[in-house]
Design a protein around this motif. Structure first.
Motif, PDB file in Angstrom:
ATOM      1  N   VAL A  73       0.845  -1.188   0.000  1.00  0.00           N
ATOM      2  CA  VAL A  73       0.000   0.000   0.000  1.00  0.00           C
ATOM      3  C   VAL A  73       0.881   1.238   0.000  1.00  0.00           C
ATOM      4  O   VAL A  73       1.876   1.306   0.725  1.00  0.00           O
ATOM      5  CB  VAL A  73      -0.917   0.019   1.243  1.00  0.00           C
ATOM      6  N   SER A  74       0.524   2.215  -0.829  1.00  0.00           N
ATOM      7  CA  SER A  74       1.291   3.450  -0.897  1.00  0.00           C
ATOM      8  C   SER A  74       0.580   4.531  -0.094  1.00  0.00           C
ATOM      9  O   SER A  74      -0.434   5.077  -0.520  1.00  0.00           O
ATOM     10  CB  SER A  74       1.442   3.895  -2.359  1.00  0.00           C
ATOM     11  N   LEU A  75       1.105   4.808   1.103  1.00  0.00           N
ATOM     12  CA  LEU A  75       0.568   5.855   1.959  1.00  0.00           C
ATOM     13  C   LEU A  75       1.708   6.718   2.460  1.00  0.00           C
ATOM     14  O   LEU A  75       2.822   6.236   2.657  1.00  0.00           O
ATOM     15  CB  LEU A  75      -0.159   5.256   3.171  1.00  0.00           C
ATOM     16  N   THR A  76       1.443   8.003   2.670  1.00  0.00           N
ATOM     17  CA  THR A  76       2.436   8.843   3.323  1.00  0.00           C
ATOM     18  C   THR A  76       2.399   8.549   4.818  1.00  0.00           C
ATOM     19  O   THR A  76       1.393   8.028   5.328  1.00  0.00           O
ATOM     20  CB  THR A  76       2.129  10.328   3.104  1.00  0.00           C
ATOM     21  N   PRO A  77       3.464   8.840   5.555  1.00  0.00           N
ATOM     22  CA  PRO A  77       3.429   8.645   7.003  1.00  0.00           C
ATOM     23  C   PRO A  77       2.252   9.366   7.648  1.00  0.00           C
ATOM     24  O   PRO A  77       1.612   8.834   8.565  1.00  0.00           O
ATOM     25  CB  PRO A  77       4.773   9.220   7.466  1.00  0.00           C
ATOM     26  N   GLY A  78       1.940  10.577   7.178  1.00  0.00           N
ATOM     27  CA  GLY A  78       0.814  11.325   7.743  1.00  0.00           C
ATOM     28  C   GLY A  78      -0.511  10.622   7.521  1.00  0.00           C
ATOM     29  O   GLY A  78      -1.363  10.576   8.418  1.00  0.00           O
ATOM     30  N   ALA A 102      -7.943  -4.132  10.554  1.00  0.00           N
ATOM     31  CA  ALA A 102      -7.708  -3.670   9.186  1.00  0.00           C
ATOM     32  C   ALA A 102      -6.522  -2.715   9.122  1.00  0.00           C
ATOM     33  O   ALA A 102      -5.691  -2.802   8.201  1.00  0.00           O
ATOM     34  CB  ALA A 102      -8.968  -2.984   8.656  1.00  0.00           C
ATOM     35  N   VAL A 103      -6.421  -1.819  10.099  1.00  0.00           N
ATOM     36  CA  VAL A 103      -5.293  -0.881  10.117  1.00  0.00           C
ATOM     37  C   VAL A 103      -3.980  -1.623  10.313  1.00  0.00           C
ATOM     38  O   VAL A 103      -2.968  -1.299   9.687  1.00  0.00           O
ATOM     39  CB  VAL A 103      -5.499   0.189  11.211  1.00  0.00           C
ATOM     40  N   ARG A 104      -3.979  -2.642  11.177  1.00  0.00           N
ATOM     41  CA  ARG A 104      -2.754  -3.424  11.374  1.00  0.00           C
ATOM     42  C   ARG A 104      -2.331  -4.110  10.076  1.00  0.00           C
ATOM     43  O   ARG A 104      -1.137  -4.228   9.779  1.00  0.00           O
ATOM     44  CB  ARG A 104      -2.955  -4.457  12.486  1.00  0.00           C
ATOM     45  N   LYS A 105      -3.299  -4.585   9.300  1.00  0.00           N
ATOM     46  CA  LYS A 105      -2.982  -5.196   8.004  1.00  0.00           C
ATOM     47  C   LYS A 105      -2.286  -4.189   7.096  1.00  0.00           C
ATOM     48  O   LYS A 105      -1.309  -4.509   6.405  1.00  0.00           O
ATOM     49  CB  LYS A 105      -4.263  -5.681   7.321  1.00  0.00           C
ATOM     50  N   ILE A 106      -2.810  -2.960   7.088  1.00  0.00           N
ATOM     51  CA  ILE A 106      -2.220  -1.918   6.245  1.00  0.00           C
ATOM     52  C   ILE A 106      -0.799  -1.606   6.703  1.00  0.00           C
ATOM     53  O   ILE A 106       0.119  -1.466   5.891  1.00  0.00           O
ATOM     54  CB  ILE A 106      -3.103  -0.658   6.270  1.00  0.00           C
ATOM     55  N   MET A 107      -0.606  -1.497   8.023  1.00  0.00           N
ATOM     56  CA  MET A 107       0.733  -1.205   8.538  1.00  0.00           C
ATOM     57  C   MET A 107       1.726  -2.299   8.153  1.00  0.00           C
ATOM     58  O   MET A 107       2.892  -2.029   7.876  1.00  0.00           O
ATOM     59  CB  MET A 107       0.696  -1.069  10.070  1.00  0.00           C
ATOM     60  N   ASP A 108       1.261  -3.532   8.124  1.00  0.00           N
ATOM     61  CA  ASP A 108       2.149  -4.662   7.852  1.00  0.00           C
ATOM     62  C   ASP A 108       2.676  -4.676   6.415  1.00  0.00           C
ATOM     63  O   ASP A 108       3.694  -5.328   6.136  1.00  0.00           O
ATOM     64  CB  ASP A 108       1.433  -5.989   8.138  1.00  0.00           C
ATOM     65  N   VAL A 109       1.973  -3.999   5.496  1.00  0.00           N
ATOM     66  CA  VAL A 109       2.411  -4.034   4.092  1.00  0.00           C
ATOM     67  C   VAL A 109       3.023  -2.711   3.636  1.00  0.00           C
ATOM     68  O   VAL A 109       3.302  -2.533   2.457  1.00  0.00           O
ATOM     69  CB  VAL A 109       1.246  -4.420   3.149  1.00  0.00           C
ATOM     70  N   ARG A 115       7.196   2.735   7.190  1.00  0.00           N
ATOM     71  CA  ARG A 115       6.780   2.193   8.483  1.00  0.00           C
ATOM     72  C   ARG A 115       7.602   2.792   9.620  1.00  0.00           C
ATOM     73  O   ARG A 115       7.074   3.107  10.691  1.00  0.00           O
ATOM     74  CB  ARG A 115       6.916   0.667   8.481  1.00  0.00           C
ATOM     75  N   GLU A 116       8.884   3.001   9.385  1.00  0.00           N
ATOM     76  CA  GLU A 116       9.735   3.607  10.415  1.00  0.00           C
ATOM     77  C   GLU A 116       9.281   5.029  10.721  1.00  0.00           C
ATOM     78  O   GLU A 116       9.219   5.442  11.886  1.00  0.00           O
ATOM     79  CB  GLU A 116      11.185   3.593   9.942  1.00  0.00           C
ATOM     80  N   SER A 117       8.935   5.786   9.682  1.00  0.00           N
ATOM     81  CA  SER A 117       8.450   7.156   9.882  1.00  0.00           C
ATOM     82  C   SER A 117       7.103   7.172  10.589  1.00  0.00           C
ATOM     83  O   SER A 117       6.841   8.033  11.438  1.00  0.00           O
ATOM     84  CB  SER A 117       8.343   7.867   8.527  1.00  0.00           C
ATOM     85  N   VAL A 118       6.260   6.203  10.227  1.00  0.00           N
ATOM     86  CA  VAL A 118       4.945   6.104  10.864  1.00  0.00           C
ATOM     87  C   VAL A 118       5.102   5.834  12.360  1.00  0.00           C
ATOM     88  O   VAL A 118       4.448   6.462  13.202  1.00  0.00           O
ATOM     89  CB  VAL A 118       4.104   4.994  10.197  1.00  0.00           C
ATOM     90  N   ASP A 119       5.956   4.890  12.708  1.00  0.00           N
ATOM     91  CA  ASP A 119       6.164   4.550  14.119  1.00  0.00           C
ATOM     92  C   ASP A 119       6.667   5.754  14.914  1.00  0.00           C
ATOM     93  O   ASP A 119       6.228   5.997  16.050  1.00  0.00           O
ATOM     94  CB  ASP A 119       7.164   3.396  14.244  1.00  0.00           C
ATOM     95  N   ALA A 120       7.573   6.518  14.316  1.00  0.00           N
ATOM     96  CA  ALA A 120       8.117   7.689  15.008  1.00  0.00           C
ATOM     97  C   ALA A 120       7.040   8.753  15.221  1.00  0.00           C
ATOM     98  O   ALA A 120       6.935   9.342  16.307  1.00  0.00           O
ATOM     99  CB  ALA A 120       9.283   8.266  14.210  1.00  0.00           C
ATOM    100  N   LEU A 121       6.229   9.002  14.187  1.00  0.00           N
ATOM    101  CA  LEU A 121       5.180  10.015  14.304  1.00  0.00           C
ATOM    102  C   LEU A 121       4.066   9.557  15.236  1.00  0.00           C
ATOM    103  O   LEU A 121       3.511  10.347  16.007  1.00  0.00           O
ATOM    104  CB  LEU A 121       4.613  10.340  12.914  1.00  0.00           C
ATOM    105  N   ALA A 122       3.740   8.260  15.192  1.00  0.00           N
ATOM    106  CA  ALA A 122       2.653   7.733  16.030  1.00  0.00           C
ATOM    107  C   ALA A 122       2.956   7.872  17.516  1.00  0.00           C
ATOM    108  O   ALA A 122       2.038   8.022  18.337  1.00  0.00           O
ATOM    109  CB  ALA A 122       2.388   6.265  15.686  1.00  0.00           C
TER     110      ALA A 122
END
Length: 231
Positions: A73-78, A102-109, A115-122
Protein backbone atom coordinates in the motif's frame (compact mmCIF):
# COMPACT_ATOMS: atom_id res chain seq x y z
CA UNK A 1 -16.76 -15.18 20.42
CA UNK A 2 -19.52 -13.55 18.36
CA UNK A 3 -20.08 -14.74 14.79
CA UNK A 4 -18.76 -11.55 13.18
CA UNK A 5 -15.53 -11.87 15.17
CA UNK A 6 -15.31 -15.59 14.42
CA UNK A 7 -15.74 -15.01 10.68
CA UNK A 8 -12.90 -12.52 10.67
CA UNK A 9 -10.67 -14.77 12.79
CA UNK A 10 -11.50 -17.73 10.53
CA UNK A 11 -10.55 -15.72 7.44
CA UNK A 12 -7.21 -14.80 9.00
CA UNK A 13 -6.62 -18.42 10.09
CA UNK A 14 -7.21 -19.66 6.55
CA UNK A 15 -4.83 -17.04 5.15
CA UNK A 16 -2.12 -18.17 7.56
CA UNK A 17 -2.62 -21.82 6.64
CA UNK A 18 -0.99 -21.20 3.25
CA UNK A 19 -1.05 -23.80 0.50
CA UNK A 20 -1.50 -26.66 2.98
CA UNK A 21 -4.87 -25.41 4.17
CA UNK A 22 -6.68 -26.57 7.27
CA UNK A 23 -9.36 -29.19 7.81
CA UNK A 24 -12.85 -28.34 9.02
CA UNK A 25 -12.34 -30.65 11.99
CA UNK A 26 -9.22 -28.81 13.11
CA UNK A 27 -10.87 -25.43 12.65
CA UNK A 28 -13.88 -26.59 14.66
CA UNK A 29 -11.61 -27.67 17.52
CA UNK A 30 -9.69 -24.38 17.47
CA UNK A 31 -12.82 -22.22 17.52
CA UNK A 32 -14.82 -24.42 19.87
CA UNK A 33 -17.74 -24.95 17.49
CA UNK A 34 -19.12 -27.83 15.43
CA UNK A 35 -17.84 -28.85 12.01
CA UNK A 36 -21.25 -27.92 10.63
CA UNK A 37 -20.87 -24.39 12.01
CA UNK A 38 -17.40 -24.06 10.44
CA UNK A 39 -18.77 -25.10 7.06
CA UNK A 40 -21.59 -22.57 7.37
CA UNK A 41 -19.02 -19.90 8.25
CA UNK A 42 -16.91 -20.82 5.23
CA UNK A 43 -19.99 -20.53 3.01
CA UNK A 44 -20.64 -17.08 4.51
CA UNK A 45 -17.06 -16.00 3.77
CA UNK A 46 -17.36 -17.20 0.19
CA UNK A 47 -20.66 -15.34 -0.24
CA UNK A 48 -18.99 -12.16 1.05
CA UNK A 49 -16.31 -12.42 -1.65
CA UNK A 50 -13.43 -14.17 0.16
CA UNK A 51 -11.80 -16.47 -2.45
CA UNK A 52 -11.65 -19.76 -0.56
CA UNK A 53 -10.37 -22.99 -2.08
CA UNK A 54 -11.43 -26.44 -0.91
CA UNK A 55 -9.48 -29.69 -1.37
CA UNK A 56 -11.51 -32.87 -0.68
CA UNK A 57 -10.25 -36.21 0.55
CA UNK A 58 -7.43 -37.23 2.93
CA UNK A 59 -5.05 -34.36 3.58
CA UNK A 60 -7.56 -31.92 2.18
CA UNK A 61 -9.00 -28.82 3.75
CA UNK A 62 -9.73 -25.15 3.16
CA UNK A 63 -7.58 -22.14 2.43
CA UNK A 64 -7.58 -18.67 0.85
CA UNK A 65 -6.25 -18.02 -2.63
CA UNK A 66 -2.81 -16.39 -2.11
CA UNK A 67 -3.48 -13.61 -4.62
CA UNK A 68 -6.26 -12.41 -2.31
CA UNK A 69 -3.76 -11.08 0.21
CA UNK A 70 -3.41 -7.32 0.59
CA UNK A 71 -0.80 -5.94 -1.83
CA UNK A 72 1.74 -3.26 -0.85
CA UNK A 73 0.00 0.00 0.00
CA UNK A 74 1.29 3.45 -0.90
CA UNK A 75 0.57 5.85 1.96
CA UNK A 76 2.44 8.84 3.32
CA UNK A 77 3.43 8.65 7.00
CA UNK A 78 0.81 11.33 7.74
CA UNK A 79 -1.95 9.33 6.05
CA UNK A 80 -1.00 6.15 7.89
CA UNK A 81 -0.86 7.90 11.27
CA UNK A 82 -4.21 9.54 10.53
CA UNK A 83 -5.74 6.07 10.22
CA UNK A 84 -4.08 4.93 13.44
CA UNK A 85 -5.24 8.02 15.33
CA UNK A 86 -8.82 7.86 14.04
CA UNK A 87 -9.26 4.21 14.97
CA UNK A 88 -7.48 4.50 18.33
CA UNK A 89 -9.49 7.57 19.36
CA UNK A 90 -12.86 5.93 18.66
CA UNK A 91 -12.86 2.59 20.57
CA UNK A 92 -16.62 2.78 21.12
CA UNK A 93 -17.47 3.19 17.43
CA UNK A 94 -19.27 0.32 15.68
CA UNK A 95 -16.86 -2.26 14.24
CA UNK A 96 -13.92 -0.57 16.00
CA UNK A 97 -12.26 -3.93 16.72
CA UNK A 98 -12.41 -4.91 13.06
CA UNK A 99 -11.12 -1.46 12.07
CA UNK A 100 -8.10 -1.98 14.32
CA UNK A 101 -7.35 -5.29 12.63
CA UNK A 102 -7.71 -3.67 9.19
CA UNK A 103 -5.29 -0.88 10.12
CA UNK A 104 -2.75 -3.42 11.37
CA UNK A 105 -2.98 -5.20 8.00
CA UNK A 106 -2.22 -1.92 6.24
CA UNK A 107 0.73 -1.20 8.54
CA UNK A 108 2.15 -4.66 7.85
CA UNK A 109 2.41 -4.03 4.09
CA UNK A 110 3.96 -0.56 4.22
CA UNK A 111 7.51 -0.33 2.93
CA UNK A 112 10.12 -0.38 5.76
CA UNK A 113 11.14 3.29 5.43
CA UNK A 114 7.54 4.53 5.58
CA UNK A 115 6.78 2.19 8.48
CA UNK A 116 9.73 3.61 10.41
CA UNK A 117 8.45 7.16 9.88
CA UNK A 118 4.95 6.10 10.86
CA UNK A 119 6.16 4.55 14.12
CA UNK A 120 8.12 7.69 15.01
CA UNK A 121 5.18 10.02 14.30
CA UNK A 122 2.65 7.73 16.03
CA UNK A 123 4.59 7.98 19.29
CA UNK A 124 3.76 11.71 19.29
CA UNK A 125 0.00 11.08 19.47
CA UNK A 126 -1.67 9.97 22.70
CA UNK A 127 -5.29 8.88 23.11
CA UNK A 128 -7.37 7.88 26.10
CA UNK A 129 -8.03 4.14 25.78
CA UNK A 130 -10.21 3.77 28.87
CA UNK A 131 -12.98 1.32 27.97
CA UNK A 132 -16.61 1.51 28.99
CA UNK A 133 -17.12 -2.21 29.61
CA UNK A 134 -19.71 -2.67 26.84
CA UNK A 135 -17.56 -4.52 24.31
CA UNK A 136 -19.73 -7.67 24.39
CA UNK A 137 -22.89 -5.62 23.91
CA UNK A 138 -21.35 -3.66 21.06
CA UNK A 139 -20.19 -6.85 19.34
CA UNK A 140 -23.71 -8.27 19.53
CA UNK A 141 -25.24 -5.09 18.10
CA UNK A 142 -22.70 -5.16 15.26
CA UNK A 143 -23.66 -8.73 14.43
CA UNK A 144 -27.37 -7.89 14.45
CA UNK A 145 -26.79 -4.87 12.20
CA UNK A 146 -24.58 -6.75 9.74
CA UNK A 147 -26.94 -9.70 9.45
CA UNK A 148 -30.09 -7.57 9.77
CA UNK A 149 -31.60 -9.67 12.52
CA UNK A 150 -33.76 -8.64 15.46
CA UNK A 151 -31.71 -7.97 18.60
CA UNK A 152 -33.12 -8.43 22.11
CA UNK A 153 -31.79 -5.81 24.51
CA UNK A 154 -32.11 -5.01 28.18
CA UNK A 155 -32.30 -1.22 28.27
CA UNK A 156 -32.07 1.16 31.20
CA UNK A 157 -33.81 4.49 30.66
CA UNK A 158 -32.39 7.75 32.00
CA UNK A 159 -34.79 7.68 34.97
CA UNK A 160 -33.61 4.20 35.91
CA UNK A 161 -36.44 1.97 34.68
CA UNK A 162 -35.33 -1.17 32.83
CA UNK A 163 -37.17 -2.88 29.97
CA UNK A 164 -36.61 -5.87 27.71
CA UNK A 165 -37.12 -4.98 24.06
CA UNK A 166 -36.88 -6.56 20.63
CA UNK A 167 -35.37 -4.09 18.19
CA UNK A 168 -34.87 -4.14 14.43
CA UNK A 169 -31.53 -2.32 13.97
CA UNK A 170 -31.53 0.35 11.27
CA UNK A 171 -28.49 2.58 11.86
CA UNK A 172 -25.76 3.47 14.33
CA UNK A 173 -25.46 7.20 15.03
CA UNK A 174 -22.99 9.33 16.96
CA UNK A 175 -23.83 12.71 18.41
CA UNK A 176 -21.79 14.73 20.91
CA UNK A 177 -19.45 11.78 21.31
CA UNK A 178 -22.24 9.36 22.30
CA UNK A 179 -23.16 6.32 20.23
CA UNK A 180 -26.77 5.24 19.68
CA UNK A 181 -28.51 2.29 18.09
CA UNK A 182 -31.54 3.53 16.17
CA UNK A 183 -34.11 0.93 15.26
CA UNK A 184 -37.71 -0.15 15.21
CA UNK A 185 -38.75 -0.96 18.78
CA UNK A 186 -41.38 -3.68 18.79
CA UNK A 187 -42.33 -2.85 22.36
CA UNK A 188 -43.25 0.76 21.47
CA UNK A 189 -44.13 0.01 17.85
CA UNK A 190 -42.06 2.99 16.74
CA UNK A 191 -38.56 4.07 15.76
CA UNK A 192 -36.43 4.69 18.87
CA UNK A 193 -32.92 5.87 19.79
CA UNK A 194 -31.08 3.61 22.27
CA UNK A 195 -27.94 4.89 23.92
CA UNK A 196 -25.47 1.99 23.60
CA UNK A 197 -23.96 2.60 27.04
CA UNK A 198 -27.41 2.01 28.61
CA UNK A 199 -27.81 -1.43 27.04
CA UNK A 200 -26.77 -3.87 29.76
CA UNK A 201 -27.29 -7.03 27.71
CA UNK A 202 -27.99 -7.92 24.09
CA UNK A 203 -28.55 -11.11 22.13
CA UNK A 204 -29.15 -11.70 18.44
CA UNK A 205 -32.31 -13.63 17.61
CA UNK A 206 -32.89 -15.83 14.59
CA UNK A 207 -35.66 -13.54 13.34
CA UNK A 208 -34.83 -11.34 10.31
CA UNK A 209 -35.64 -7.65 10.39
CA UNK A 210 -38.68 -6.27 8.59
CA UNK A 211 -38.74 -3.61 5.91
CA UNK A 212 -37.96 -0.53 8.02
CA UNK A 213 -35.44 1.70 6.27
CA UNK A 214 -33.05 4.56 6.97
CA UNK A 215 -35.51 6.97 5.32
CA UNK A 216 -38.01 6.39 8.16
CA UNK A 217 -35.59 7.99 10.60
CA UNK A 218 -35.60 11.19 8.59
CA UNK A 219 -32.86 13.44 7.28
CA UNK A 220 -29.70 13.70 9.38
CA UNK A 221 -28.87 17.04 11.02
CA UNK A 222 -26.99 19.56 8.89
CA UNK A 223 -23.76 18.76 10.76
CA UNK A 224 -24.08 14.98 10.28
CA UNK A 225 -23.31 12.66 7.41
CA UNK A 226 -22.96 8.99 6.56
CA UNK A 227 -19.49 7.40 6.66
CA UNK A 228 -20.11 6.18 3.10
CA UNK A 229 -17.17 7.01 0.84
CA UNK A 230 -18.20 8.52 -2.47
CA UNK A 231 -16.65 6.93 -5.54
Amino acid sequence: MKRVERLHALSERLRRSGVRGCTAERLAAEFGVSVRTIKRDIDALENSGTPIWARPGPGGGYGVVPQANLPPVSLTPGQAVALLAAVSAAPEAPYADLASVAVRKIMDVLDPRTRESVDALARRIWVDTKGSGIRAVRSTLEEAMSEQRVVRIRYCAQQGSETLRDVEPVIFASTNGVWYLIGWCRLRDAMRWFRVSRISHASVTREPCGTHSVEEIGAPPATSRSVHVEG
